[in-house]
Design an enzyme around this catalytic site. Structure first.
Site, mmCIF file in Angstrom:
data_model
loop_
_atom_site.group_PDB
_atom_site.id
_atom_site.type_symbol
_atom_site.label_atom_id
_atom_site.label_comp_id
_atom_site.label_asym_id
_atom_site.label_seq_id
_atom_site.Cartn_x
_atom_site.Cartn_y
_atom_site.Cartn_z
ATOM 1 N N ARG A 157 13.407 36.201 -25.236
ATOM 2 C CA ARG A 157 12.348 36.939 -24.558
ATOM 3 C C ARG A 157 11.098 36.051 -24.472
ATOM 4 O O ARG A 157 10.560 35.627 -25.492
ATOM 5 C CB ARG A 157 12.012 38.247 -25.299
ATOM 6 C CG ARG A 157 13.132 39.288 -25.225
ATOM 7 C CD ARG A 157 13.277 39.836 -23.812
ATOM 8 N NE ARG A 157 14.351 40.805 -23.667
ATOM 9 C CZ ARG A 157 15.538 40.542 -23.147
ATOM 10 N NH1 ARG A 157 15.801 39.300 -22.714
ATOM 11 N NH2 ARG A 157 16.462 41.475 -23.044
ATOM 12 N N ARG A 189 -9.436 35.753 -8.250
ATOM 13 C CA ARG A 189 -8.376 35.618 -9.263
ATOM 14 C C ARG A 189 -7.313 34.684 -8.696
ATOM 15 O O ARG A 189 -6.562 35.046 -7.790
ATOM 16 C CB ARG A 189 -7.785 36.991 -9.601
ATOM 17 C CG ARG A 189 -8.766 37.926 -10.285
ATOM 18 C CD ARG A 189 -9.280 37.360 -11.598
ATOM 19 N NE ARG A 189 -10.117 38.317 -12.332
ATOM 20 C CZ ARG A 189 -10.688 38.060 -13.505
ATOM 21 N NH1 ARG A 189 -10.533 36.865 -14.059
ATOM 22 N NH2 ARG A 189 -11.422 38.975 -14.093
ATOM 23 N N ALA A 205 -15.573 43.161 -17.352
ATOM 24 C CA ALA A 205 -14.514 43.015 -18.349
ATOM 25 C C ALA A 205 -14.542 41.611 -18.929
ATOM 26 O O ALA A 205 -15.132 40.691 -18.347
ATOM 27 C CB ALA A 205 -13.142 43.302 -17.726
ATOM 28 N N LEU A 215 -12.757 38.886 -22.400
ATOM 29 C CA LEU A 215 -11.835 38.638 -23.506
ATOM 30 C C LEU A 215 -12.415 39.104 -24.835
ATOM 31 O O LEU A 215 -13.640 39.168 -25.016
ATOM 32 C CB LEU A 215 -11.531 37.140 -23.606
ATOM 33 C CG LEU A 215 -10.864 36.482 -22.409
ATOM 34 C CD1 LEU A 215 -10.830 34.975 -22.610
ATOM 35 C CD2 LEU A 215 -9.465 37.031 -22.221
ATOM 36 N N GLU A 264 -20.253 42.305 -22.009
ATOM 37 C CA GLU A 264 -19.729 42.044 -20.664
ATOM 38 C C GLU A 264 -20.531 42.800 -19.603
ATOM 39 O O GLU A 264 -20.801 42.275 -18.520
ATOM 40 C CB GLU A 264 -18.254 42.430 -20.592
ATOM 41 C CG GLU A 264 -17.342 41.597 -21.483
ATOM 42 C CD GLU A 264 -17.333 40.128 -21.123
ATOM 43 O OE1 GLU A 264 -17.677 39.789 -19.960
ATOM 44 O OE2 GLU A 264 -16.987 39.303 -21.986
ATOM 45 N N GLU A 281 -22.236 40.416 -16.886
ATOM 46 C CA GLU A 281 -21.654 40.432 -15.543
ATOM 47 C C GLU A 281 -22.409 41.317 -14.562
ATOM 48 O O GLU A 281 -22.352 41.078 -13.354
ATOM 49 C CB GLU A 281 -20.190 40.874 -15.614
ATOM 50 C CG GLU A 281 -19.304 39.885 -16.369
ATOM 51 C CD GLU A 281 -17.827 40.170 -16.190
ATOM 52 O OE1 GLU A 281 -17.475 41.253 -15.690
ATOM 53 O OE2 GLU A 281 -17.018 39.297 -16.571
ATOM 54 N N PRO A 327 3.194 44.862 -20.657
ATOM 55 C CA PRO A 327 3.925 44.668 -21.908
ATOM 56 C C PRO A 327 5.282 44.003 -21.770
ATOM 57 O O PRO A 327 5.883 43.612 -22.776
ATOM 58 C CB PRO A 327 4.065 46.088 -22.464
ATOM 59 C CG PRO A 327 3.947 46.980 -21.268
ATOM 60 C CD PRO A 327 2.981 46.291 -20.355
ATOM 61 N N GLU A 344 -1.092 41.316 -24.437
ATOM 62 C CA GLU A 344 -2.487 41.676 -24.185
ATOM 63 C C GLU A 344 -2.678 43.188 -24.223
ATOM 64 O O GLU A 344 -1.971 43.933 -23.563
ATOM 65 C CB GLU A 344 -2.968 41.163 -22.826
ATOM 66 C CG GLU A 344 -4.413 41.557 -22.541
ATOM 67 C CD GLU A 344 -4.870 41.236 -21.129
ATOM 68 O OE1 GLU A 344 -6.016 41.583 -20.787
ATOM 69 O OE2 GLU A 344 -4.078 40.644 -20.369
ATOM 70 N N GLU A 397 -17.356 33.335 -11.839
ATOM 71 C CA GLU A 397 -18.391 34.342 -12.061
ATOM 72 C C GLU A 397 -19.706 34.008 -11.357
ATOM 73 O O GLU A 397 -20.642 34.803 -11.393
ATOM 74 C CB GLU A 397 -18.644 34.500 -13.559
ATOM 75 C CG GLU A 397 -17.448 35.049 -14.326
ATOM 76 C CD GLU A 397 -17.751 35.222 -15.801
ATOM 77 O OE1 GLU A 397 -18.726 34.599 -16.273
ATOM 78 O OE2 GLU A 397 -17.016 35.971 -16.468
#
Length: 224
Positions: free
Chosen positions: A62, A89, A101, A103, A118, A122, A140, A145, A171
């Protein structure tokens, strides 16, 4: 009667019948890993292959991405509008409308503090009222994450002299707009908004607005 109707009636004898499921809740579970190989380790992600022992005793590889996790903020103003920003993106080759958003990349930083950071960096706003809106694993089947999306209200613009964050790269050019929550729902359902955090946050906020957000968990609710 058409074929689909026949299929619905003539279920295989060994197929379990649908019924009430009072305990539909995700729970921790970890199957045995026979071996693990790290293929790549970058600034944010690590790519791993685990050899996992299946219930039938077969060992299957996996592949997945190890990720530090993320937070996002659905900021809602007193006119019931959602703050959204647009960002390039590269993985999907699109400009996407998203929620503020980022990390979970500051060690031991509370999730609400990360979300507030954030929102400030932002979008240039702070919020007086915070709730946990929804928790999710972003994908998943291929990454560990996990994200927490917050609802932020009672918003105020942060004075320019208090902002010390320098936007760079993707950004550096992120337009910010306010869109009515109901319109954001329509756009999500019509396939005009694709970012998973944005879609989840918008739909969750719309559902939670039915009781004026009274049923939402506090901002510091533990992650299960």
């Amino acid at each position: 009667m058409n074929d689909s109707a026949n299929d619905a009636v003539n279920l295989p004898a060994d197929r379990p019948a649908a019924g009430p499921a009072p305990d539909v809740v995700d729970v921790p579970e970890e199957w045995k890993v026979a071996s693990s190989v790290t293929h790549f380790s970058g600034r944010v992600i690590t790519v791993v292959t685990d050899a996992v022992l299946m219930p039938d005793e077969e060992v299957v590889n996996r592949d997945y991405v190890v990720h530090p996790g993320s937070v996002a903020v659905l900021a809602l103003d007193d006119q019931n509008r959602v703050l959204m920003l647009r960002q390039y993106r590269h993985a999907v080759r699109r400009l996407l409308w998203e929620l503020p958003a980022g990390l979970r990349d500051v060690e031991d930083e509370p999730l609400q503090a990360a979300a507030a950071r954030e929102l400030a960096e932002e979008a240039g706003y702070r919020a007086g009222t915070w709730h946990t809106l929804v928790d999710a694993f972003t994908s998943p089947g291929m990454t560990d994450e996990r994200t927490r999306i917050f609802l932020a209200r009672d918003l105020a613009v942060i004075p320019e002299h208090e902002l010390d964050f320098v936007r760079r790269h993707e950004e550096s050019d992120m337009p910010v707009v306010w869109i009515p929550l109901s319109d954001a729902v329509r756009r999500a359902l019509e396939g005009m908004i694709h970012n998973s955090q944005a879609v989840a946050g918008i739909l969750a906020a719309y559902a939670a607005s039915a009781d004026a957000f009274a049923s939402l968990r506090p901002a510091d609710a533990p992650e299960a």
